[in-house]
Design an enzyme around this catalytic site. Structure first.
Site, mmCIF file in Angstrom:
data_model
loop_
_atom_site.group_PDB
_atom_site.id
_atom_site.type_symbol
_atom_site.label_atom_id
_atom_site.label_comp_id
_atom_site.label_asym_id
_atom_site.label_seq_id
_atom_site.Cartn_x
_atom_site.Cartn_y
_atom_site.Cartn_z
ATOM 1 N N ASN A 176 60.229 11.634 78.976
ATOM 2 C CA ASN A 176 61.684 11.733 79.056
ATOM 3 C C ASN A 176 62.052 13.105 79.623
ATOM 4 O OD1 ASN A 176 64.474 11.600 76.692
ATOM 5 N ND2 ASN A 176 64.381 10.938 78.797
ATOM 6 N N TYR A 193 77.136 13.483 81.109
ATOM 7 C CA TYR A 193 76.376 13.498 79.853
ATOM 8 C C TYR A 193 76.781 14.708 79.026
ATOM 9 C CZ TYR A 193 72.189 14.356 76.937
ATOM 10 O OH TYR A 193 71.323 14.598 75.914
ATOM 11 N N GLU A 239 75.740 12.112 70.963
ATOM 12 C CA GLU A 239 75.247 12.204 72.339
ATOM 13 C C GLU A 239 75.990 11.147 73.148
ATOM 14 O OE1 GLU A 239 70.895 12.413 74.549
ATOM 15 O OE2 GLU A 239 71.188 10.930 72.961
ATOM 16 N N TYR A 270 77.259 9.295 77.026
ATOM 17 C CA TYR A 270 76.929 8.985 78.417
ATOM 18 C C TYR A 270 78.091 8.239 79.075
ATOM 19 C CZ TYR A 270 71.860 9.553 77.393
ATOM 20 O OH TYR A 270 70.610 10.010 77.037
ATOM 21 N N GLU A 310 68.714 11.491 84.449
ATOM 22 C CA GLU A 310 67.727 11.342 83.384
ATOM 23 C C GLU A 310 66.639 10.382 83.825
ATOM 24 O OE1 GLU A 310 67.310 10.092 78.641
ATOM 25 O OE2 GLU A 310 69.290 10.451 79.519
#
Length: 423
Positions: free
Chosen positions: A81, A121, A130, A132, A220
Site C-alpha cells: 500500500n 483524500y 479517513e 475519499y 493510491e
C-alpha cells in the site's frame, strides 16, 4: 589576496557545502535538483511552494518527484500500500465550515496497473475519519459493498459509502476508525472537486466530519503497480460552500393487500436477486417449488456465496419487525444446511445475522422462514441472501418473500426461530 586568505576562503565554502548536504540528507530519499524538483523514495512529509506533500508506504518500490505548485510525478511497483499526495495539512482546530470551501482543480495522466485510486483524500479528528472523494480507479472500484446514498456534485454522480477499519494504520497509529467515501459513477482524470460540498452531503446523511487534518490530491496504490503525472493541482481555500442538493429519500414501500413487500417466483427472471460472490444465477424450469420456474445458483467457490437481494432502508427500518421466507433445494449430496442471512452495516462494522436455517435432504425442498425478525438497531445497507453452512454445491431458490410481521406463505407451516450467530 595572499595564499593563506585564499585557503581560508576555500575552507569556509567547503564547510557551507557540507552543511547544506547534511540538511538535505535529513529528508529521507530527497534530492534537491537546483530548487526545481524534490525526489522521494521513502515515507516523507514536507512543505514545498505552499503545498504540503507526503509519500507514505508500508513496503515496496516508490518514487515521487515534486515539480512545483502542487504538481508531482509518481511510480510504484511491488508495493502493498502506498499514497502519494500534495495539498494542505491543517492543525485539527477547525472544521470545514470554519475554513470555508476547499476546491481542487486538477489534471492527471493516470496509468494504474491493478488496484489504485485517484482521489481527493484526507483525515479529520474528533471523530477520527479517513475520507475519499474518488475520481478514477484501476482494476477495482472502491470500496465494495452497498452505497447508502447517491449524490449529484461537481457535475457528476457519486455513490456514498461508509466503512470501518479495525486496528489499521492511521494518523494516530494503529487504531479503529471510519472511512467516508464519495465515488464517481464514471471515471475522470481532470476537473474540479468542491470538497466541502461532499462533506456537507456526508453530514446530512449522518456521517459526522471532525476537525480537518488534511485535504490532498492523492494517488493510491494497493498491491499493484502504476504511474501518474499530476499536471495541474490548484488548491483554493475559503469562500462560500455550495450546499448539496440531495434528492429526497424515496417513500417506503407499501405491502400489498396480503401483507407482502415482495414475492420472488422467478417465473420471468431473477426478480431483483443478484449473484453473491463468484456465482451465476439463472431462472430455470427443471426443479420449481411452486409454479414452473425457480432460480438456480451455480459456480459457487465458498459457502457464503449464493443469491442476494438488497432491502430498501426506507422500508426495512431498524427496530421494526418483518417476516422472511425462502424455499431451497439441492440435489448434489445427502444433506445440506441452508441459511437465510442478513448482511448489514453499523458503526462497529459489517455484520451478519442468521434469520433462519434448515437442513435439506438431497432432492427435497425445505423452507427457511422467520415470521418475526427484527431489523438490527442503528443498521444500514441491508442485504438479504441465501448461503450454506459448508460446501459449494449448486442449489435452487424459489418462493422468496418479505412481508409484514407474522405473514408467511401457506406452504410454510410454522416459522423457524431466529438464530443469533454470525454467518
Amino acid at each position: 589576496m595572499n595564499l593563506k586568505s585564499l585557503l581560508k576562503k576555500f575552507a569556509c565554502a567547503a564547510l557551507i557545502a557540507a552543511l547544506l548536504a547534511s540538511c538535505q540528507a535529513d529528508v529521507p530519499g530527497a534530492e534537491n535538483s537546483g530548487g526545481k524538483s524534490i525526489t522521494l523514495t521513502d515515507s516523507t512529509i514536507g512543505e514545498e511552494d505552499g503545498y504540503s506533500y507526503e509519500l507514505w508506504k508500508d513496503s515496496g518500490d516508490t518514487v515521487m518527484t515534486l515539480t512545483g505548485d502542487g504538481k508531482f510525478t509518481c511510480e510504484w511497483q511491488n508495493i502493498n500500500n502506498c499514497l502519494f499526495r500534495t495539498g494542505k495539512k491543517f492543525d485539527c482546530t477547525q472544521t470545514y465550515r470554519d475554513i470555508g470551501n476547499i476546491a481542487v482543480e486538477y489534471d492527471v495522466d493516470y496509468q494504474p496497473d491493478g488496484n489504485s485510486y485517484l482521489c481527493l483524500y484526507g483525515w479529520t479528528r474528533e471523530p477520527l475519519v479517513e475520507y475519499y472523494v474518488v475520481e478514477s480507479w484501476g482494476s477495482w472500484r472502491p470500496p465494495g459493498g452497498l452505497p447508502i446514498a447517491t449524490i449529484e456534485v461537481d457535475g457528476g454522480t457519486y455513490e456514498v459509502y461508509r466503512t470501518l477499519r479495525v486496528n489499521q494504520p492511521s494518523i494516530d497509529g494503529n487504531t479503529t476508525f471510519e472511512q467516508y467515501w464519495s465515488v464517481r459513477t464514471e471515471k475522470r482524470t481532470s476537473g474540479t472537486v468542491n470538497a466541502a460540498t461532499h462533506f456537507a452531503a456526508w453530514e446530512a446523511l449522518g456521517m459526522k466530519m471532525g476537525k480537518l487534518y488534511e485535504a490532498a490530491l492523492t494517488v493510491e496504490g494497493y498491491q499493484s503497480a502504476g504511474k501518474a503525472e499530476v499536471r495541474k493541482n490548484e488548491l483554493t481555500l475559503g469562500g462560500e460552500i455550495t450546499e448539496p442538493n440531495l434528492p429526497p429519500p424515496p417513500p417506503p414501500q407499501e405491502p400489498d393487500e396480503n401483507g407482502y413487500y415482495f414475492i420472488s417466483s422467478f417465473e420471468t427472471g431473477a426478480d431483483g436477486w443478484s449473484p453473491r460472490g463468484d456465482t451465476h444465477i439463472s431462472s430455470v424450469g427443471d426443479a420449481a417449488f411452486e409454479g414452473e420456474k425457480c432460480l438456480k445458483i451455480t459456480g459457487r467457490r465458498d459457502a457464503w456465496q449464493g443469491a442476494s437481494i438488497e432491502l430498501d432502508g426506507n422500508t426495512y427500518l431498524p427496530g421494526e419487525t418483518f417476516s422472511f421466507s425462502a424455499a431451497v433445494m439441492q440435489d448434489s449430496k445427502d444433506s445440506e444446511d441452508f441459511k437465510l442471512t442478513l448482511q448489514y452495516n453499523t458503526p462497529s462494522g459489517t455484520n451478519y445475522d442468521c434469520i433462519a436455517e434448515a437442513n435439506g435432504s438431497k432432492g427435497e425442498w425445505v423452507t427457511l422462514s422467520n415470521g418475526e425478525y427484527t431489523i438490527p438497531e442503528n443498521s444500514w445497507s441491508l442485504l438479504l441472501y441465501v448461503e450454506t453452512s459448508s460446501g459449494t454445491a449448486d442449489f435452487y431458490l424459489d418462493s422468496a418473500t418479505a412481508a409484514v410481521k407474522g405473514v408467511l406463505p401457506d406452504s410454510v407451516a410454522e416459522p423457524a426461530e431466529a438464530v443469533d450467530e454470525a454467518a
